[in-house]
Scaffold this active site. Sequence first.
Site, short mmCIF file in Angstrom:
data_model
loop_
_atom_site.label_atom_id
_atom_site.label_comp_id
_atom_site.label_asym_id
_atom_site.label_seq_id
_atom_site.Cartn_x
_atom_site.Cartn_y
_atom_site.Cartn_z
N LYS A 186 -11.91 12.52 8.17
CA LYS A 186 -12.48 12.44 6.30
C LYS A 186 -13.48 14.37 5.69
O LYS A 186 -13.51 14.81 4.93
CB LYS A 186 -13.35 11.63 5.79
CG LYS A 186 -12.83 10.20 5.99
CD LYS A 186 -12.97 9.10 5.13
CE LYS A 186 -12.93 7.55 5.92
NZ LYS A 186 -11.26 8.09 6.11
N ASN B 42 -9.97 0.88 -0.02
CA ASN B 42 -8.95 0.76 1.43
C ASN B 42 -9.59 1.18 2.50
O ASN B 42 -10.15 2.08 3.00
CB ASN B 42 -7.98 2.18 0.66
CG ASN B 42 -6.90 0.78 -0.77
OD1 ASN B 42 -7.59 0.56 -1.30
ND2 ASN B 42 -5.70 1.48 -0.34
N GLY C 182 -8.66 5.98 1.24
CA GLY C 182 -9.49 6.39 2.27
C GLY C 182 -10.89 6.67 2.66
O GLY C 182 -11.82 7.24 2.74
N SER D 76 -12.91 4.48 5.05
CA SER D 76 -13.49 4.26 6.41
C SER D 76 -14.41 4.78 6.55
O SER D 76 -14.90 5.87 6.84
CB SER D 76 -12.42 4.14 7.19
OG SER D 76 -11.34 2.87 6.91
N ASP E 181 -8.47 0.70 6.49
CA ASP E 181 -7.27 1.25 7.52
C ASP E 181 -7.88 1.41 8.75
O ASP E 181 -7.64 0.81 10.20
CB ASP E 181 -6.44 0.87 7.41
CG ASP E 181 -4.53 1.16 8.23
OD1 ASP E 181 -5.34 0.11 9.33
OD2 ASP E 181 -4.33 2.05 7.67
N HIS F 129 -7.49 10.11 3.71
CA HIS F 129 -7.46 9.01 4.97
C HIS F 129 -7.42 9.68 6.53
O HIS F 129 -7.79 10.89 6.51
CB HIS F 129 -5.46 8.96 4.79
CG HIS F 129 -5.20 7.64 3.49
ND1 HIS F 129 -4.75 8.89 2.24
CD2 HIS F 129 -5.74 6.57 2.67
CE1 HIS F 129 -4.53 8.24 1.79
NE2 HIS F 129 -4.87 7.06 1.98
N ASP G 213 1.21 -0.99 0.33
CA ASP G 213 -0.06 0.16 0.21
C ASP G 213 0.29 1.67 -0.01
O ASP G 213 1.78 1.32 0.63
CB ASP G 213 -0.98 0.19 1.72
CG ASP G 213 -1.81 0.87 1.65
OD1 ASP G 213 -2.50 1.48 0.37
OD2 ASP G 213 -2.41 1.48 2.34
N HIS G 214 0.38 2.27 -0.96
CA HIS G 214 0.97 3.15 -0.65
C HIS G 214 2.86 3.08 -1.01
O HIS G 214 3.35 4.05 -0.28
CB HIS G 214 0.85 4.04 0.51
CG HIS G 214 -0.11 4.56 0.31
ND1 HIS G 214 -1.25 6.02 -0.52
CD2 HIS G 214 -1.61 4.48 0.72
CE1 HIS G 214 -2.15 5.94 -0.35
NE2 HIS G 214 -2.88 5.31 0.76
P1 13P Z 1 -8.73 4.82 5.09
O1 13P Z 1 -7.90 5.87 6.26
O2 13P Z 1 -9.95 5.22 5.35
O3 13P Z 1 -8.89 3.25 6.63
O4 13P Z 1 -8.15 4.38 4.15
C1 13P Z 1 -6.58 3.46 4.58
C2 13P Z 1 -6.52 3.23 3.14
O5 13P Z 1 -6.70 4.28 1.98
C3 13P Z 1 -5.24 2.30 3.26
O6 13P Z 1 -4.56 3.39 1.97
O1 G3H Z 2 -3.68 5.12 3.52
C1 G3H Z 2 -2.18 4.68 4.67
C2 G3H Z 2 -2.65 3.54 5.81
O2 G3H Z 2 -3.61 3.99 6.49
C3 G3H Z 2 -2.31 2.83 6.54
O3 G3H Z 2 -1.06 4.03 7.18
O4 G3H Z 2 1.40 4.17 7.23
O5 G3H Z 2 0.50 4.28 9.32
O6 G3H Z 2 0.68 1.96 8.12
P1 G3H Z 2 -0.23 3.50 8.05
ZN ZN Z 3 -4.41 4.80 0.97
#
Ligand code: 13P
Ligand code: G3H
Ligand code: ZN
Length: 309
Positions: free
Chosen positions: A184, A254, A212, A214, A256, A180, A82-83
Amino acid sequence: MSLVTTKEMFKKSIDEKFAIGAFNINNMEFVQAIMDAAAEEKSPVILQTSSSAIKYARIPYLKKMVEAGLEEHDIPVVLHLDHGPDFETCKLCVDSGYTSVMFDGSKYDFETNVKLTKEVVDYAHAHGVVVEAELGKLAGIEDDVNVAANDAMYTDPNQAKEFVDRTGCDSLAIAIGTSHGAYKFKGEARLRFDILEKVKALMPDVPIVLHGASTVIPEYVETCNKYGASLAGAKGVPDEMLHEASLRGVSKINVDTDLRLAMTAGIRETFVNSPEVFDPRKYLGLGRENIKETVKHKMRDVFGSSNKA
Ligand code: 13P
Ligand code: G3H
Ligand code: ZN
């Protein structure tokens, strides 16, 4: 079953109009909760690790925990970066057996993003790994810098088509108003479905990704706050909007923050209600149960991926 790429599951998601959840993992409880939920829902699933998750838990542990889940469950599972911030991190994940990587060049200008993404695509494809790229910037609080929603750079649909054509990326993350984290929206939640519609009209077969995404589940925010947290004003994308996105061509959603909230609610509740508890299995166990229920709900009631394995 071994790890798979996103190719087949994304094709099915486009043909049958549903989305696949991509859930961030950091430790064993997250892996077990997500994979158990996917198995019970008979859903394909993407487990993803950010580069800070990799720093925290380390690739061999993350990979082997996911592989352990595959010994127990016969479902299509993708292990995704991810990213990915640079070529080296993407290469490390490709070389370590990830089946999908994201290169996030959204902070660069268009031409640089094309060039850097293409380098990752060439390397990943030569090793049978698929690539997600990003165009446009998410609004909100990232890296401790508060970007006003007004300054957000939504994805330009025409540029998106040119970007995909020139890079050969397998899926594209677009900016349509999400961000994220747990904060939001200041007022009403609003997503630019008009942009999504234009993107899909230009590229109906390209899988689209929503970051982003959630919900910032109010019940878990309340539980956290009730037991000592300070999360005033937390707000996410309502389930109905995510469901609409899944029907309108978003293939990967996505998540998190919701899992972090689910885990934290379980831990806080246990600490306050059972002050005699100091066995981590007790408080992590409740957190794991919360995550599993959260993931099942998303698959079944929001993304529509149950029974699509
Ligand atoms: P959330 O912070 O909305 O859960 O997004 C997670 C995300 O985009 C991870 O790449
Ligand atoms: O998009 C980001 C994710 O929520 C990951 O977050 O870098 O704190 O693991 P993190
Ligand atoms: Zn993300």
